[in-house]
Write a protein that holds these residues in place. Structure first.
Motif: not given
Length: 353
Positions: A64-65, A82, A85, A91, A94, A102, A105, A107
């Motif tokens: 997911l990164f 939290y 990135q 996003p 994350l 997870f 995220s 956006n």
């Protein structure tokens, strides 16, 4: 995405192969523990007192990164992490559980280039996430407060307008914020911009004191990058460009001392205290190291002393860190590896060493 993560794996594997070769050259055959006090683990090397070990199970879905990971913040009460990135069409935040699940995220379009991230009011019913934004667009050069779900609540500075003004307050590439339980704020402003400042704000966001001169002297800075406050009214600043940590009285702003002897090879990028207040956690991006330094008692600054080092693989590039104040777990934001990692403390009898 799969090809990207495989690329990261190859990068880390090749870096660790070089690290193993170096250990062979220095110490001969690699064993579980060297006479020098080094312990080789998958993906990293421990040197000195073994205080932390990598948690390979966190997060559960590392794929997911999707951008360069710059910062990380922990809400120890809610068990939430939290991760900030950067990157196009990714996003900007994350959110994971401390167990690695997870959660969500953000956006939001109000974040351009997040740098530092800090969780404030963790014990309250309304915790707040503070993020410094070094972007150059209409939302950049500011420090922003968000709800846990990513709703923008407040902005400090003049968004989109880099500057050095104090009224109204302006920033230029603000690097990090530390919010004290009292509500007072400490901001290091100048991740490569025109400013080189440490600013203390009241809980009402009024300037209480400031050091803002560029240079190598006492209370001068060159790229102040991270800041934390201990229980003895001392402010610790990672003065990155000068390869040192400077210390100030949190009430008066008086300069108290400098640590520089630990940073001859690379500059400190982060500074955080472990929950037991025994160690400072400092990362050095270019040498890919996480160091734990002995915290001095009240009334003494002295010289820095390295107790433990986590040597990461080449090109991991650790940037900023945060700690879970309940468990002592250490979370590291890594720009080069494009991920965040969790390290847990070694324990003896259930206590943090």
């Amino acid at each position: 995405m799969l090809n990207k993560k495989r690329g990261h794996t190859c990068l880390l594997a090749s870096g660790m192969a070089a690290l193993v070769l170096l250990m062979v050259v220095l110490y001969g055959t690699i064993g579980p523990q060297q006479a020098s006090g080094s312990i080789l683990r998958p993906g990293y090397l421990l040197q000195g007192s073994p205080l932390y070990q990598l948690d390979l199970s966190w997060p559960q879905k590392p794929e997911l990164f999707s951008g360069q990971v710059f910062g990380v913040a922990v809400n120890q009460n809610a068990g939430v992490v939290y991760v900030a990135q950067r990157g196009a069409d990714v996003p900007k935040v994350l959110v994971f559980s401390t167990e690695g699940e997870f959660l969500m995220s953000w956006n939001t379009t109000t974040l351009e280039m997040p740098h530092g991230i800090f969780l404030a009011d963790a014990a309250s019913a309304n915790p707040r996430v503070w993020i410094t934004d070094v972007g150059s667009g209409p939302y950049g050069h500011s420090v922003k407060q968000y709800s846990p779900s990513g709703k923008l609540l407040q902005v400090l500075g003049s968004p989109g307008k880099a500057g050095s003004g104090m009224n109204p307050l302006q920033f230029d590439h603000p690097a990090e914020i530390f919010v004290h339980p009292s509500g007072e704020m400490y901001i290091v402003d100048g991740d490569g911009g025109m400013n080189n400042r440490l600013i203390k704000l009241s809980k009402d966001h009024e300037v209480m004191w400031m050091h803002g001169e560029k240079g190598q002297g006492m209370a001068q800075f060159y790229i102040p990058h991270s800041v934390t406050v201990d229980d003895y009214h001392r402010v610790w600043v990672a003065d990155r460009g000068n390869k040192r940590i400077q210390v100030f009285n949190s009430i008066t702003g008086e300069w108290l001392g400098t640590w520089g002897s630990c940073f001859s090879e690379d500059a400190p990028y982060s500074v955080r205290l472990t929950p037991d207040k025994k160690y400072f956690v400092v990362v050095q991006l270019n040498t890919n190291q996480i160091s734990l330094l002995e915290a001095p008692p009240v009334g003494l600054i002295g010289q820095c002393r390295v107790v433990s080092v986590i040597q990461l693989a080449e090109e991991v590039k650790p940037h900023l860190v945060d700690l879970d104040l309940k468990t002592g777990a250490l979370y590291v934001a890594e720009i080069g590896a494009q991920q965040a990692q969790k390290f847990t403390p070694f324990r003896l009898g259930g206590n943090f060493l």
